[in-house]
Design an enzyme around this catalytic site. Sequence first.
Site, mmCIF file in Angstrom:
data_model
loop_
_atom_site.group_PDB
_atom_site.id
_atom_site.type_symbol
_atom_site.label_atom_id
_atom_site.label_comp_id
_atom_site.label_asym_id
_atom_site.label_seq_id
_atom_site.Cartn_x
_atom_site.Cartn_y
_atom_site.Cartn_z
ATOM 1 N N THR A 13 -4.632 -0.029 -2.004
ATOM 2 C CA THR A 13 -5.428 -0.482 -3.148
ATOM 3 C C THR A 13 -6.028 -1.859 -2.873
ATOM 4 O O THR A 13 -7.254 -2.032 -2.887
ATOM 5 C CB THR A 13 -4.529 -0.552 -4.412
ATOM 6 O OG1 THR A 13 -3.910 0.715 -4.583
ATOM 7 C CG2 THR A 13 -5.334 -0.902 -5.652
ATOM 8 N N VAL A 14 -5.175 -2.837 -2.596
ATOM 9 C CA VAL A 14 -5.671 -4.201 -2.426
ATOM 10 C C VAL A 14 -6.333 -4.371 -1.054
ATOM 11 O O VAL A 14 -7.417 -4.955 -0.944
ATOM 12 C CB VAL A 14 -4.529 -5.231 -2.612
ATOM 13 C CG1 VAL A 14 -5.064 -6.651 -2.472
ATOM 14 C CG2 VAL A 14 -3.872 -5.066 -3.975
ATOM 15 N N ALA A 43 -3.855 -2.780 10.068
ATOM 16 C CA ALA A 43 -2.775 -1.803 10.271
ATOM 17 C C ALA A 43 -2.487 -1.054 8.981
ATOM 18 O O ALA A 43 -2.453 -1.655 7.900
ATOM 19 C CB ALA A 43 -1.513 -2.522 10.750
ATOM 20 N N GLU A 190 3.546 -0.311 -11.736
ATOM 21 C CA GLU A 190 4.264 -0.255 -10.468
ATOM 22 C C GLU A 190 4.946 1.110 -10.360
ATOM 23 O O GLU A 190 5.098 1.824 -11.350
ATOM 24 C CB GLU A 190 5.361 -1.333 -10.420
ATOM 25 C CG GLU A 190 4.898 -2.749 -10.660
ATOM 26 C CD GLU A 190 4.131 -3.360 -9.502
ATOM 27 O OE1 GLU A 190 4.497 -3.118 -8.346
ATOM 28 O OE2 GLU A 190 3.151 -4.081 -9.762
ATOM 29 N N LYS A 205 6.820 -13.124 -11.259
ATOM 30 C CA LYS A 205 5.645 -14.004 -11.368
ATOM 31 C C LYS A 205 6.015 -15.304 -12.091
ATOM 32 O O LYS A 205 5.563 -16.393 -11.720
ATOM 33 C CB LYS A 205 4.528 -13.270 -12.113
ATOM 34 C CG LYS A 205 3.990 -12.061 -11.334
ATOM 35 C CD LYS A 205 3.107 -11.188 -12.211
ATOM 36 C CE LYS A 205 2.556 -10.001 -11.453
ATOM 37 N NZ LYS A 205 1.917 -9.004 -12.331
HETATM 38 P P1 NDP Z 1 -0.593 0.246 -1.681
HETATM 39 O O1 NDP Z 1 0.615 1.073 -1.742
HETATM 40 O O2 NDP Z 1 -1.864 0.759 -2.263
HETATM 41 O O3 NDP Z 1 -0.909 -0.154 -0.168
HETATM 42 C C1 NDP Z 1 0.108 -0.435 0.758
HETATM 43 C C2 NDP Z 1 -0.488 -0.376 2.138
HETATM 44 O O4 NDP Z 1 0.500 -0.700 3.090
HETATM 45 C C3 NDP Z 1 -1.021 0.999 2.515
HETATM 46 O O5 NDP Z 1 -2.295 0.873 3.110
HETATM 47 C C4 NDP Z 1 -0.025 1.510 3.561
HETATM 48 O O6 NDP Z 1 -0.600 2.351 4.537
HETATM 49 C C5 NDP Z 1 0.398 0.203 4.180
HETATM 50 N N1 NDP Z 1 1.685 0.283 4.847
HETATM 51 C C6 NDP Z 1 2.878 0.650 4.335
HETATM 52 N N2 NDP Z 1 3.836 0.582 5.281
HETATM 53 C C7 NDP Z 1 3.222 0.148 6.404
HETATM 54 C C8 NDP Z 1 3.653 -0.093 7.730
HETATM 55 N N3 NDP Z 1 4.938 0.075 8.087
HETATM 56 N N4 NDP Z 1 2.753 -0.490 8.645
HETATM 57 C C9 NDP Z 1 1.457 -0.660 8.307
HETATM 58 N N5 NDP Z 1 0.976 -0.440 7.066
HETATM 59 C C10 NDP Z 1 1.853 -0.037 6.129
HETATM 60 O O7 NDP Z 1 -0.207 -1.164 -2.348
HETATM 61 P P2 NDP Z 1 -1.162 -2.189 -3.099
HETATM 62 O O8 NDP Z 1 -2.391 -2.387 -2.319
HETATM 63 O O9 NDP Z 1 -1.252 -1.835 -4.531
HETATM 64 O O10 NDP Z 1 -0.258 -3.517 -3.061
HETATM 65 C C11 NDP Z 1 -0.184 -4.331 -1.913
HETATM 66 C C12 NDP Z 1 0.464 -5.661 -2.295
HETATM 67 O O11 NDP Z 1 -0.329 -6.320 -3.260
HETATM 68 C C13 NDP Z 1 1.849 -5.527 -2.940
HETATM 69 O O12 NDP Z 1 2.651 -6.592 -2.533
HETATM 70 C C14 NDP Z 1 1.562 -5.640 -4.429
HETATM 71 O O13 NDP Z 1 2.659 -6.106 -5.172
HETATM 72 C C15 NDP Z 1 0.444 -6.652 -4.410
HETATM 73 N N6 NDP Z 1 -0.413 -6.650 -5.576
HETATM 74 C C16 NDP Z 1 -0.992 -5.485 -5.971
HETATM 75 C C17 NDP Z 1 -1.833 -5.480 -7.052
HETATM 76 C C18 NDP Z 1 -2.525 -4.230 -7.471
HETATM 77 O O14 NDP Z 1 -3.293 -4.280 -8.445
HETATM 78 N N7 NDP Z 1 -2.339 -3.091 -6.803
HETATM 79 C C19 NDP Z 1 -2.090 -6.708 -7.833
HETATM 80 C C20 NDP Z 1 -1.467 -7.879 -7.302
HETATM 81 C C21 NDP Z 1 -0.630 -7.842 -6.225
HETATM 82 P P3 NDP Z 1 -1.267 3.780 4.150
HETATM 83 O O15 NDP Z 1 -2.521 3.410 3.418
HETATM 84 O O16 NDP Z 1 -1.532 4.409 5.439
HETATM 85 O O17 NDP Z 1 -0.250 4.461 3.294
HETATM 86 N N1 HSE Z 2 2.030 -3.779 -12.226
HETATM 87 C C1 HSE Z 2 1.439 -5.067 -12.244
HETATM 88 C C2 HSE Z 2 0.899 -5.311 -13.639
HETATM 89 C C3 HSE Z 2 0.341 -5.125 -11.202
HETATM 90 O O1 HSE Z 2 0.874 -4.380 -14.446
HETATM 91 O O2 HSE Z 2 0.525 -6.437 -13.952
HETATM 92 C C4 HSE Z 2 -0.125 -6.504 -10.864
HETATM 93 O O3 HSE Z 2 0.858 -7.319 -10.353
#
Ligand code: NDP
Ligand code: HSE
Length: 437
Positions: A13-14, A43, A190, A205
């Site tokens: 996502t991010v 990666a 989450e 947070k």
């Molecule tokens: P996702 O689950 O969407 O993405 C996680 C990514 O990590 C995927 O691309 C996955 O690969 C990759 N990944 C997992 N394991 C491995 C590994 N061993 N080696 C390489 N790549 C790996 O998570 P989000 O993008 O939602 O969240 C990412 C971070 O951002 C988290 O810490 C979250 O708390 C934080 N965050 C998220 C927000 C949100 O709105 N989503 C807001 C604020 C913070 P693959 O794509 O191939 O599965």
């Molecule tokens: N699950 C979190 C929220 C995502 O609802 O705010 C952002 O950290």
Amino acid sequence: MQQVNLGMIGGGTVGSGVFHALSQNGDLMAARLGVKLAFRKIAVKAFDEPRPYPIARALMTTDWQEVVNDPQIHVVIELVGGTGIAKTMVLAALAQGKTVVTANKALISACGPELFVAAAKSGANLYYEASVCGGIPIIKSLREGFVANQFPAMYGIVNGTCNYILTRMKLEGADFAAVLADAQKQGYAETPPDLDIDGIDAQHKTGILASLAHGFWVDHHQIHTEGIREVSKIDMQFVEKLGYTIKLLGIVKKVESGKQKAEIQASVYPALIPSTHVLANVNQVFNAVFVRGDVVGDTLFYGRGAGKDATASAVLSDVADAALDLKNGTKSRVQPFVAHAKNGRVVPLDEIVSQYYVRFTVVDKPGVLAKIAAIFGAAKIGISSVIQPEGHEGESVPLILMIHDAPNAVMRKALAKIAKLPFVKAKPVMFRVEPLN
Ligand code: NDP
Ligand code: HSE
């Protein structure tokens, strides 16, 4: 123009949002910074996972070590999440002397001191703007914009999922479970959603904000945390009549103890706030942080606390700082958790004085109110107002009391006593009131 090479671990996502935003506004950033930002490797876990935005296949690898160990990569962006492999990745990148940018609030919250020591040891910076409130630049503001301030109080709506649920319960009279399912469908929550609704995400947070504001490490386990499972439609309706709105707040307040060291309240709970206050009108999935500085006065930060684009904006702001560090040959920033208050203390909630809303379910018969008032009176707890909707004698009715300032321990004991009275028919419901004044 100088070029800074980026490596990213995580393209979900991010991560895909960051890739997309840099493709869109990379030239603009280069013009602003005087540095070109270029992805060298990204990666992921598996090439063929669906992604919100596509990522150029030529940049992708499934071996994160290729990112960390590539000598051409200057900045590593960790967007995997969690406290397991992500920690190994961040430490490995720092050990190579690379600047790290992360959005991982769980990791910062669980391992902050260790990570910042590792960063200092290797002379690298660790940036984490996106870890709190997604796109809102609250970390940079506390760390740099408000460097001349002490922070008597900070109130944050820091969890979008909970705010979304509470907003729809209030505005539509919607049911908790139905709105939660919707929040999951929209991708706000989450996995599992307990992290959101039990207040754990907000706790992480709030700990990060408290540490930054008060300069000592606030372990998230020290933060008294209550989620929103106890909030019901009936309480929403009563508090509205009383002129309040219920919000899940991360609260960081200075406690005036007369002691040298910083003493603070750091808590997460659903609280009644005046409906006229600007925070009460932060709705849906939006986040906001109300920061009171002793010099600046009251300020408010509002925006999207989650989502691929808003979070990407925060990640890229950190990347920009990292690029400028490299361009200017200085990694010197205001320290993340400086030692200006090494011996701070989080005051246990029992010692904190609050105001309260309490809803009892009692049998409507003579003497009930008098007995409840007597228990409060004996504990030196003052009642500020009483509401009992008209009912039928002998039947169960809600009885709502607003309570003046009282320490949480005293209030807890009084409620436990009242709960045992034979005419009290359900566990009393209690929420604290935050007047925000
Ligand atoms: P996702 O689950 O969407 O993405 C996680 C990514 O990590 C995927 O691309 C996955 O690969 C990759 N990944 C997992 N394991 C491995 C590994 N061993 N080696 C390489 N790549 C790996 O998570 P989000 O993008 O939602 O969240 C990412 C971070 O951002 C988290 O810490 C979250 O708390 C934080 N965050 C998220 C927000 C949100 O709105 N989503 C807001 C604020 C913070 P693959 O794509 O191939 O599965
Ligand atoms: N699950 C979190 C929220 C995502 O609802 O705010 C952002 O950290």
